[in-house]
Scaffold this motif. Sequence first.
Motif, mmCIF file in Angstrom:
data_model
loop_
_atom_site.group_PDB
_atom_site.id
_atom_site.type_symbol
_atom_site.label_atom_id
_atom_site.label_comp_id
_atom_site.label_asym_id
_atom_site.label_seq_id
_atom_site.Cartn_x
_atom_site.Cartn_y
_atom_site.Cartn_z
ATOM 1 N N MET A 299 62.869 -21.420 65.168
ATOM 2 C CA MET A 299 63.298 -22.284 64.362
ATOM 3 C C MET A 299 62.154 -22.638 63.763
ATOM 4 S SD MET A 299 63.777 -24.899 67.707
ATOM 5 C CE MET A 299 64.413 -26.293 66.395
ATOM 6 N N PRO B 13 53.022 -38.751 63.194
ATOM 7 C CA PRO B 13 54.350 -38.301 62.971
ATOM 8 C C PRO B 13 54.566 -36.653 62.773
ATOM 9 C CG PRO B 13 53.702 -39.567 61.224
ATOM 10 C CD PRO B 13 52.738 -39.725 62.086
ATOM 11 N N LEU B 14 55.423 -36.131 63.289
ATOM 12 C CA LEU B 14 55.836 -34.642 63.089
ATOM 13 C C LEU B 14 56.060 -34.423 61.546
ATOM 14 C CD1 LEU B 14 55.861 -32.074 64.701
ATOM 15 C CD2 LEU B 14 58.235 -32.537 65.183
ATOM 16 N N VAL B 15 55.511 -33.577 60.834
ATOM 17 C CA VAL B 15 55.995 -33.013 59.631
ATOM 18 C C VAL B 15 56.708 -31.863 59.748
ATOM 19 C CG1 VAL B 15 54.775 -34.636 58.370
ATOM 20 C CG2 VAL B 15 53.613 -32.687 58.878
ATOM 21 N N GLU B 16 56.232 -30.941 60.639
ATOM 22 C CA GLU B 16 56.864 -29.404 60.396
ATOM 23 C C GLU B 16 57.053 -28.924 61.993
ATOM 24 O OE1 GLU B 16 54.708 -26.750 58.355
ATOM 25 O OE2 GLU B 16 55.960 -25.048 58.691
ATOM 26 N N MET B 17 57.709 -28.249 62.175
ATOM 27 C CA MET B 17 57.502 -27.486 63.574
ATOM 28 C C MET B 17 58.124 -26.124 63.299
ATOM 29 S SD MET B 17 60.787 -29.075 65.780
ATOM 30 C CE MET B 17 60.076 -28.329 67.376
ATOM 31 N N ASP B 18 57.643 -25.162 63.976
ATOM 32 C CA ASP B 18 57.880 -23.567 63.713
ATOM 33 C C ASP B 18 57.638 -23.153 65.292
ATOM 34 O OD1 ASP B 18 58.116 -21.117 62.658
ATOM 35 O OD2 ASP B 18 56.854 -21.397 61.320
ATOM 36 N N PHE B 19 58.825 -22.470 65.836
ATOM 37 C CA PHE B 19 58.527 -21.859 66.973
ATOM 38 C C PHE B 19 59.283 -20.429 67.100
ATOM 39 C CE2 PHE B 19 57.209 -26.083 68.001
ATOM 40 C CZ PHE B 19 56.270 -25.964 68.842
ATOM 41 N N PHE C 68 61.394 -26.022 60.958
ATOM 42 C CA PHE C 68 61.810 -27.452 60.297
ATOM 43 C C PHE C 68 60.797 -28.167 59.803
ATOM 44 C CE2 PHE C 68 65.451 -26.160 62.727
ATOM 45 C CZ PHE C 68 66.574 -26.382 61.891
ATOM 46 N N TYR D 33 62.101 -37.139 67.701
ATOM 47 C CA TYR D 33 62.239 -35.753 67.203
ATOM 48 C C TYR D 33 62.965 -34.898 68.223
ATOM 49 C CZ TYR D 33 58.706 -37.091 63.894
ATOM 50 O OH TYR D 33 58.090 -37.714 63.108
#
Lengths: 133, 133, 133, 133
Positions: free
Chosen positions: B59, A55-61, B61, B21
Amino acid sequence: MFERIWTVRFSDTDPHGIAHYPRIVDALHETSDMFMQEIGFPFWELAQNRDFGFPLVEMDFEFDAPLHAGDEVRITLTPDPSTRAVRFEYEAYAGDTLAFSGYEQRVCARTGGGGAIEIPDGIREQFLDYAEE
Amino acid sequence: MFERIWTVRFSDTDPHGIAHYPRIVDALHETSDMFMQEIGFPFWELAQNRDFGFPLVEMDFEFDAPLHAGDEVRITLTPDPSTRAVRFEYEAYAGDTLAFSGYEQRVCARTGGGGAIEIPDGIREQFLDYAEE
Amino acid sequence: MFERIWTVRFSDTDPHGIAHYPRIVDALHETSDMFMQEIGFPFWELAQNRDFGFPLVEMDFEFDAPLHAGDEVRITLTPDPSTRAVRFEYEAYAGDTLAFSGYEQRVCARTGGGGAIEIPDGIREQFLDYAEE
Amino acid sequence: MFERIWTVRFSDTDPHGIAHYPRIVDALHETSDMFMQEIGFPFWELAQNRDFGFPLVEMDFEFDAPLHAGDEVRITLTPDPSTRAVRFEYEAYAGDTLAFSGYEQRVCARTGGGGAIEIPDGIREQFLDYAEE
């Protein structure tokens, strides 16, 4: 490093003729799905036959340049695994222009809400292989 | 602070019964769209009648708890403006549980690739009003 | 008849400023989901707690007028049940203009690929109530 | 006939492990976009450089078998042009199983709401070439 080409479609674009951000995120997630298939552990196989997932716990783009319909975007994914988690690092280029870059942080966790577990060796080896290339 | 309720739909959910997601990101972006409409400067009005917009440049999150179909998710958006940019800060709760939080960084920029400009006063005042509430 | 308002968002629109067709289909499917929730048998509850569902077997839509960001589209859904299937009939208006209309044909079927079964009485009664209004 | 392979992704699937209908429609529309690119008249090029396009006026699809993540779906598109309109006929197979079939009806129309016009010869010839194969 894993690499794929994403063609930006008309249906991805906005009134300025550039890609909507949610459609870029669709392409990112599709890339992670293609990568896991490539290394022999597709997300759907984990969901059906294993008791863990990522599972995804963080995304930063960061978004550096707009994308237009017809752009052939080269998206690279480099996995950076630790014991119980993996970071998927992305870069996306339209020609020589960096369009966006960033990462997804994913944990290896029991399905249904259990805590983090160690990444199984077979998968970890694949992550390391693609990290080094 | 701006607030809306997002109902997670069956079509948002995955084989584990939790929200995909990319569908969460759709809901995030919809929230920014609803907020700009609320303050009288909807994105579509800027795109049609003004020569500037608020393109996304970053972004970031974190996802803390999974969401399930039928969840009534309270998503809050708090704008944090500077001179030429604005950060939209988000928190999302299912009941008392924080499901995800993070921000979108947007710049005020001329349409078609010009540089950043100062946020017009009328919009900046709205951002400040919602920042303080 | 069930009715909801769908606000067309900036992220739904194309380079001509009108809604992409796949985004209209998203709104249609969301409407069926909202209707099933309204009558007390949400799709997610069927998926989790019952051994049947209403898979789509046909969709047929005509698009009469384009939709623009900011349009408040009134979408109506009228169920037309038979013994083992139900047709959801849709009409969508922007102001007085018919934007699109059509139907989804759904069968009542055992989950996992069994054949069609009779619609349970409690659900059938709800369909009939909304058919008559 | 035009043909492409669509891989069903984890993010396309529902709690039963089968593809959500809106995601199938995304794949359909992507196929029309790929076809127009193949014949040298991509939708985005028409939107930017020409004063006409091919808006959708009707869609009619039947769904015969569910699709699962990992399925390599062969989607065929056969154009059937008349003077001022074209029907894109689709069939989709997972292995030898017909998963869905149907058509999109599109008119050749002036951008911005003008009436139907004759399909330009260069495009019409391409449609006929792919109709005969």
